[in-house]
Design a protein around this motif. Structure first.
Motif, mmCIF file in Angstrom:
data_model
loop_
_atom_site.group_PDB
_atom_site.id
_atom_site.type_symbol
_atom_site.label_atom_id
_atom_site.label_comp_id
_atom_site.label_asym_id
_atom_site.label_seq_id
_atom_site.Cartn_x
_atom_site.Cartn_y
_atom_site.Cartn_z
ATOM 1 N N CYS A 178 0.838 -1.211 0.000
ATOM 2 C CA CYS A 178 0.000 0.000 0.000
ATOM 3 C C CYS A 178 0.865 1.250 0.000
ATOM 4 C CB CYS A 178 -0.999 -0.013 1.153
ATOM 5 S SG CYS A 178 -0.309 0.009 2.806
ATOM 6 N N MET A 179 1.915 1.255 0.823
ATOM 7 C CA MET A 179 2.725 2.471 0.921
ATOM 8 C C MET A 179 3.526 2.717 -0.359
ATOM 9 S SD MET A 179 1.759 3.680 3.777
ATOM 10 C CE MET A 179 2.827 4.868 4.547
ATOM 11 N N GLY A 180 3.713 1.672 -1.170
ATOM 12 C CA GLY A 180 4.446 1.818 -2.422
ATOM 13 C C GLY A 180 3.600 2.392 -3.554
ATOM 14 N N SER A 181 2.300 2.454 -3.355
ATOM 15 C CA SER A 181 1.435 3.004 -4.399
ATOM 16 C C SER A 181 1.528 4.523 -4.373
ATOM 17 C CB SER A 181 -0.011 2.564 -4.124
ATOM 18 O OG SER A 181 -0.905 3.314 -4.929
ATOM 19 N N THR A 182 1.504 5.141 -5.556
ATOM 20 C CA THR A 182 1.629 6.603 -5.594
ATOM 21 C C THR A 182 0.338 7.269 -6.055
ATOM 22 O OG1 THR A 182 2.603 6.426 -7.795
ATOM 23 C CG2 THR A 182 4.140 6.605 -5.940
ATOM 24 N N THR A 183 -0.739 6.482 -6.179
ATOM 25 C CA THR A 183 -2.016 7.040 -6.627
ATOM 26 C C THR A 183 -3.061 6.793 -5.559
ATOM 27 O OG1 THR A 183 -1.408 6.373 -8.847
ATOM 28 C CG2 THR A 183 -3.710 6.979 -8.505
ATOM 29 N N PHE A 184 -3.744 7.846 -5.104
ATOM 30 C CA PHE A 184 -4.784 7.632 -4.096
ATOM 31 C C PHE A 184 -5.915 6.819 -4.679
ATOM 32 C CE2 PHE A 184 -8.401 8.122 -1.432
ATOM 33 C CZ PHE A 184 -7.914 8.288 -0.146
ATOM 34 N N SER A 185 -6.360 7.221 -5.856
ATOM 35 C CA SER A 185 -7.555 6.608 -6.419
ATOM 36 C C SER A 185 -7.366 6.326 -7.890
ATOM 37 C CB SER A 185 -8.727 7.576 -6.213
ATOM 38 O OG SER A 185 -9.935 6.904 -6.327
ATOM 39 N N ALA A 186 -7.612 5.088 -8.295
ATOM 40 C CA ALA A 186 -7.543 4.738 -9.717
ATOM 41 C C ALA A 186 -8.832 4.011 -10.070
ATOM 42 C CB ALA A 186 -6.341 3.842 -9.989
ATOM 43 N N SER A 192 -4.973 0.966 -6.266
ATOM 44 C CA SER A 192 -4.563 2.298 -5.809
ATOM 45 C C SER A 192 -4.576 2.297 -4.291
ATOM 46 C CB SER A 192 -5.514 3.375 -6.355
ATOM 47 O OG SER A 192 -6.859 3.089 -6.014
ATOM 48 N N PHE A 193 -3.900 3.286 -3.710
ATOM 49 C CA PHE A 193 -3.751 3.334 -2.261
ATOM 50 C C PHE A 193 -5.107 3.379 -1.555
ATOM 51 C CE2 PHE A 193 -3.326 6.045 1.604
ATOM 52 C CZ PHE A 193 -2.493 5.231 2.348
ATOM 53 N N GLY A 194 -5.968 4.306 -1.980
ATOM 54 C CA GLY A 194 -7.190 4.572 -1.219
ATOM 55 C C GLY A 194 -8.457 3.948 -1.782
ATOM 56 N N GLY A 195 -8.390 3.366 -2.976
ATOM 57 C CA GLY A 195 -9.572 2.730 -3.564
ATOM 58 C C GLY A 195 -10.181 3.554 -4.681
ATOM 59 N N PRO A 196 -11.041 2.899 -5.499
ATOM 60 C CA PRO A 196 -11.624 3.582 -6.654
ATOM 61 C C PRO A 196 -12.633 4.651 -6.263
ATOM 62 C CG PRO A 196 -12.613 1.411 -6.395
ATOM 63 C CD PRO A 196 -11.509 1.510 -5.374
ATOM 64 N N SER A 197 -12.739 5.661 -7.104
ATOM 65 C CA SER A 197 -13.745 6.704 -6.920
ATOM 66 C C SER A 197 -15.133 6.096 -7.130
ATOM 67 C CB SER A 197 -13.444 7.821 -7.927
ATOM 68 O OG SER A 197 -14.611 8.482 -8.288
ATOM 69 N N THR A 198 -15.995 6.209 -6.143
ATOM 70 C CA THR A 198 -17.349 5.642 -6.192
ATOM 71 C C THR A 198 -18.318 6.650 -5.605
ATOM 72 O OG1 THR A 198 -17.280 4.767 -3.938
ATOM 73 C CG2 THR A 198 -16.433 3.306 -5.665
ATOM 74 N N ASN A 257 2.917 11.934 -1.473
ATOM 75 C CA ASN A 257 1.731 11.583 -2.259
ATOM 76 C C ASN A 257 0.608 12.586 -2.013
ATOM 77 O OD1 ASN A 257 2.728 9.046 -3.396
ATOM 78 N ND2 ASN A 257 2.789 8.369 -1.254
ATOM 79 N N LYS A 258 -0.392 12.547 -2.903
ATOM 80 C CA LYS A 258 -1.447 13.573 -2.860
ATOM 81 C C LYS A 258 -2.835 12.956 -2.719
ATOM 82 C CE LYS A 258 1.224 17.224 -3.750
ATOM 83 N NZ LYS A 258 2.194 16.978 -2.671
ATOM 84 N N ASN A 259 -3.683 13.683 -2.009
ATOM 85 C CA ASN A 259 -5.098 13.311 -1.924
ATOM 86 C C ASN A 259 -5.795 13.579 -3.251
ATOM 87 O OD1 ASN A 259 -5.426 12.303 0.720
ATOM 88 N ND2 ASN A 259 -5.200 14.391 1.532
ATOM 89 N N PRO A 260 -6.974 12.972 -3.474
ATOM 90 C CA PRO A 260 -7.682 13.177 -4.738
ATOM 91 C C PRO A 260 -8.000 14.663 -4.980
ATOM 92 C CG PRO A 260 -8.678 11.371 -3.518
ATOM 93 C CD PRO A 260 -7.678 12.016 -2.598
ATOM 94 N N PRO A 261 -7.795 15.147 -6.223
ATOM 95 C CA PRO A 261 -8.069 16.567 -6.513
ATOM 96 C C PRO A 261 -9.517 16.955 -6.221
ATOM 97 C CG PRO A 261 -7.502 15.339 -8.532
ATOM 98 C CD PRO A 261 -7.223 14.434 -7.373
#
Ligand code: C2O
Length: 310
Positions: A178-186, A192-198, A257-261
């Protein structure tokens, strides 16, 4: 002289409570007031009826409901509330997993803090976190949660967990994926680190990497209440587990890393309702909880450079 505010104006400013610091449970002795007053406050919450938003069972039901009837009977003098719209709200398999649980543990923590204050406990009480990924010793169930005489004990857990022996393996506690992922949401099914946008998503779909491991794997390893949405929040270790997951979100951001825009720009308007420590209804959006340091959240973890840098 005109530059100095009158003394009376300074004195009448409302006192701001100190920012609360969530500490590593591994550094707390079993008789630390953080532990003993957590136990007592849970006792106070358990004494309240199911229909009371500040009761132990109601708070657990906000995650999911119903728990097994045998452990939690609904009786004529302990009925369900007429409004169950606050229940079964936990967000999973979704980018809302992290912000929703952040809101949930924040309000729960304030409820516990209120009891701790009334019971004469520390005014700077905050939930501890359980960093099971630190070492083999840290991966054991923390000792106070194995004390059969306390509210922190759940007899149905994995026997090894309750015995203080190893019950999770290095795959369960792994944070490197998880910590190696650089995308919050894909977009699903990409990881992705935080899961898909739903939209609002209680269950089902692609999980974020952190939600899967160590979050989900440790839920299953502890077992019993922790292994089901309907009962997870009724095990007192749940709240320390989720503080750790919430702490990992902070640690991931510190890596650059960045939170979703959509949250940073406040264009995502999905909101979630909770009860504050007075029982009043509050509504929060993900954009409200991206920074833990300002109000309304007002907390940090003890590994935050703000706290740990001399
Ligand atoms: Cu809503 Cu750890 O789960």
């Amino acid at each position: 002289m005109a530059d100095n505010p009158p003394a009376a104006a300074v004195e009448s400013r409302p006192a701001v409570p100190p920012i609360r610091v969530r500490r590593n449970v591994a550094n707390l002795l079993a008789n630390d007031p953080i532990i003993t007053f957590y136990d007592k406050a849970i006792g106070a919450m358990k004494a309240k009826k199911l229909a009371d938003p500040l009761s132990w069972r109601y708070q657990g039901a906000m995650h999911d409901y119903p728990p097994p009837a045998s452990d939690f009977p609904v009786t004529a003098d302990n009925p369900e509330p007429s409004d169950k719209s606050f229940w079964r709200q936990c967000q999973h398999n979704s980018w809302y997993f992290l912000p929703w649980h952040r809101m949930y543990i924040h309000h729960f923590e304030k409820i516990i803090m209120t009891h701790v204050a009334q019971l004469g406990g520390p005014s700077d009480w905050a939930l501890p976190y359980w960093n099971y990924s630190a070492s083999a010793a840290a991966a054991l169930l923390p000792a106070p949660f194995r004390d059969t005489a306390s509210n922190l004990y759940i007899p149905q857990r994995s026997a090894n967990a309750n015995a203080g022996t190893a019950f999770a393996d290095s795959g369960d506690t792994d944070t490197t994926q998880c910590m190696g992922s650089t995308t919050f949401s894909a977009a699903a099914p990409s990881p992705s680190f935080g899961g898909p946008s739903t939209g609002f998503n209680h269950a089902g779909g692609t999980m974020g990497l952190l939600e899967a491991t160590p979050h989900g794997s440790m839920h299953v390893a502890v077992g019993a209440y922790m292994a089901s949405f309907r009962t997870a929040a009724l095990d007192p270790i749940f709240w320390l587990h989720h503080c750790n997951i919430d702490r990992l979100w902070e640690a991931w951001l510190r890596l650059g890393n960045k939170n979703p825009p959509e949250w940073v720009n406040k264009t995502d308007n999905v909101s979630f309702r909770f009860h504050d420590f007075t029982g009043a209804v509050v509504s929060m959006k993900s954009s409200d909880v991206l920074d833990t340091k300002p109000l309304p959240l007002w907390y940090v973890y003890d590994d935050d450079p703000l706290v740990s840098t001399p």
